[in-house]
Design a protein around this motif. Structure first.
Motif, PDB file in Angstrom:
ATOM      1  N   ALA A  22      56.360  51.363  65.126  1.00 28.99           N
ATOM      2  CA  ALA A  22      57.236  51.725  64.004  1.00 28.99           C
ATOM      3  C   ALA A  22      56.438  52.433  62.906  1.00 28.99           C
ATOM      4  N   PHE A  23      55.264  51.903  62.591  1.00 33.68           N
ATOM      5  CA  PHE A  23      54.422  52.523  61.565  1.00 33.68           C
ATOM      6  C   PHE A  23      53.971  53.913  61.999  1.00 33.68           C
ATOM      7  N   LEU A  26      56.894  56.348  61.584  1.00 32.00           N
ATOM      8  CA  LEU A  26      57.230  56.586  60.183  1.00 32.00           C
ATOM      9  C   LEU A  26      56.153  57.432  59.494  1.00 32.00           C
ATOM     10  N   TRP A 115      60.441  45.793  56.282  1.00 31.46           N
ATOM     11  CA  TRP A 115      60.237  46.617  55.097  1.00 31.46           C
ATOM     12  C   TRP A 115      61.318  47.673  54.967  1.00 31.46           C
ATOM     13  N   ASP A 116      61.369  48.229  53.765  1.00 28.90           N
ATOM     14  CA  ASP A 116      62.287  49.319  53.488  1.00 28.90           C
ATOM     15  C   ASP A 116      61.458  50.612  53.565  1.00 28.90           C
ATOM     16  N   ASP A 117      61.845  51.528  54.455  1.00 29.60           N
ATOM     17  CA  ASP A 117      61.034  52.723  54.712  1.00 29.60           C
ATOM     18  C   ASP A 117      60.705  53.512  53.444  1.00 29.60           C
ATOM     19  N   GLU A 118      61.720  53.743  52.609  1.00 32.32           N
ATOM     20  CA  GLU A 118      61.510  54.549  51.415  1.00 32.32           C
ATOM     21  C   GLU A 118      60.456  53.927  50.504  1.00 32.32           C
ATOM     22  N   LEU A 121      56.964  54.105  51.911  1.00 37.38           N
ATOM     23  CA  LEU A 121      56.330  55.420  51.805  1.00 37.38           C
ATOM     24  C   LEU A 121      55.840  55.682  50.383  1.00 37.38           C
TER      25      LEU A 121
END
Ligand SMILES: Nc1ncnc2c1ncn2[C@@H]1O[C@H](COP(=O)(O)OP(=O)(O)OP(=O)(O)O)[C@@H](O)[C@H]1O
Ligand SMILES: [Mg+2]
Length: 459
Positions: A22-23, A26, A115-118, A121
């Motif tokens: 996933a990491f 992303l 986690w929340d992607d936004e 980041l």
């Protein structure tokens, strides 16, 4: 002083393959170069082999899945190997105690699973920007440490104007050219003078600064040229002046426009002949000094008004370096803010890694009448205002709304804010010249200085 162009490398350590995948997805999408490690041992191996910009570590591995001990051990070993590498930790279980312990041991921030992607980041980007800014300032500091014993301040900024100034500095520093540095208060004139000296052949000799406006005329003369015992009532000993102190080195005449006209004539003679006499002595002494000068005044106006000698200007301005006000180079605001944040967060030991978006917006829209100095003060204040556990600066911490609110509507502001805004406007109209601004405001120069100090506009 080259920009960083190499790929940004991120190490992610977790024993769960799906998390690593996933990491990888992303972060590669964002252009990062991702390396995965499935155990603490593998993470350390990778860290030894490559220079990373950021490490994201899970705290729990198979050996012991809840205490986080393996993750803490890993963190400690990373901190020992590379103290500057920012580390983010991931916590899966009710995360607060583990996260707090991790921060205590040097993690910059933590990520809760899921986690929340936004948000993730933003956190990643903040840490990487900070790391790059710190590295850059370290490189500059190192380059300078090789050249000079004393600490030279960093010179941050990516705007065309600052790049231009940097280039000019590099080109002319080795020469003996007289350089006049102009710009409003707090734009970095001292920084430029320090760099010109540090990059010159004279760097192992002294850089002597004299504030040409700060002293009464008689004292200023002896400050510049020295005096001999008995030259005047208080002269009980011989005293060496700034010119002789700076022999073979650099003399930096700050606030040159404020030098009394009669002293300007004497200065001109010394610059023309390289000879000087201490006050009260007829003996000629010879000095070899490179002269830098600085002013926030409009010297052509001073000349027109008979307050500055034109022939002296032509001795001082072989090269002119102009520092534009910060409001005219908005690209520099963020890198400078990031730099000051790293500096003050370290000084006050706070885990602050960046600015919230609203804070960044507030920084961008403020007018910065006190320029870089005001920015440094605002960030320092914000660092002090932030709670001990805050990881980023909020707009509230910065407290810059006063000025913006004041411009938006006059009714909603306090008298003090109104006064500040008015003073800032008058100051800006006079190009930052305190003397002229004080004249227009009908207050003494020292009263105006005190106000500006209160506002953090001047030191
Ligand atoms: N480009 C920059 N990068 C990093 N720090 C800077 C930069 N410009 C200014 N500063 C910092 O901002 C503060 C003010 O700069 P400086 O004293 O050089 O301004 P100045 O133009 O000499 O101001 P004044 O006219 O009031 O003497 C200092 O702390 C300085 O280190
Ligand atoms: Mg200065």
């Amino acid at each position: 002083m080259m920009p960083d162009t190499s790929p940004i490398r991120v190490l992610v350590a977790d024993d769960q393959v799906d998390i690593l995948d996933a990491f990888r997805l992303l972060l590669s999408d964002e252009g990062y170069d991702v390396t995965a490690a499935r155990s603490p041992g593998e993470a350390l191996e990778r860290l030894e082999a490559t220079d990373f910009d950021l490490a994201i570590l899970d705290l729990n591995y198979t050996r012991d899945t809840t205490s986080g001990q393996e993750g803490f051990d890993l963190m400690e070993r990373i901190r020992a190997a590379d103290p500057a590498l920012p580390v983010l930790v991931m916590t899966a279980w009710s995360s607060v105690p583990g996260a707090v312990e991790a921060m205590r041991r040097g993690a910059r921030d933590y990520i809760e699973k899921p986690w929340d992607d936004e948000r993730l980041l933003v956190t990643v980007r903040t840490q990487i920007d900070l790391r790059r800014a710190l590295r850059k300032s370290h490189r500059l500091q190192e380059a300078n440490a090789r050249l000079q014993r004393g600490a030279t301040p960093v010179f941050i900024g990516d705007s065309a104007a600052v790049r231009d100034v940097r280039q000019t500095i590099e080109r002319i520093a080795p020469s003996d050219a007289a350089v006049l540095i102009t710009g409003e208060h707090g734009t970095g004139k001292d920084v430029v003078a320090t760099w010109l000296h540090a990059l010159s052949e004279r760097r192992n000799r002294p850089l002597v600064t004299m504030n040409a406006g700060g002293l009464a005329e008689g004292i200023a003369e002896s400050e510049l040229f020295g005096h001999v015992k008995g030259a005047f009532t208080d002269a009980r000993f011989d005293r060496i002046g700034c010119f002789e102190l700076a022999d073979e080195g650099t003399l930096f005449l700050d606030e040159i426009a404020n030098m009394p006209v009669r002293l300007q004539a004497k200065l001109l003679r010394v610059l023309q002949t390289g000879e000087l006499q201490r006050v009260g002595s007829s003996r000629l002494r010879f000095v070899n000094v490179r002269v830098l000068s600085a002013t926030n005044a409009e010297l052509t106006a001073e000349i027109a008004g008979g307050r500055f000698r034109e022939d002296l200007l032509y001795r001082l301005n072989t090269v002119v370096i102009h520092l534009p006000p910060l409001r005219d180079r908005p690209e520099d605001i963020e890198p400078l803010a990031v730099h000051f944040l790293a500096h003050y967060a370290a000084r006050y030991r706070k885990p602050l890694g960046g600015f919230e978006p609203a804070a960044t917006a507030a920084l961008a829209s403020h007018r910065w009448p006190g320029n870089v100095r005001e920015l440094a003060h605002s960030v320092e204040r914000a660092v002090l205002m932030a709670d001990a556990t805050a990881t980023s600066i909020s707009a509230r911490h910065l407290g810059l709304q006063g000025t913006r609110g004041a411009e938006a509507g006059a009714e909603a502001i306090s008298l003090e804010d109104a006064e500040r805004v008015f003073i800032e406007k008058v100051l800006a109209r006079h190009g930052g010249d305190v003397r002229l601004a004080a004249q227009q405001l009908g207050m003494s120069r020292s009263a105006l200085y005190r106000r500006l100090q209160q506002y953090g506009v001047r030191e």
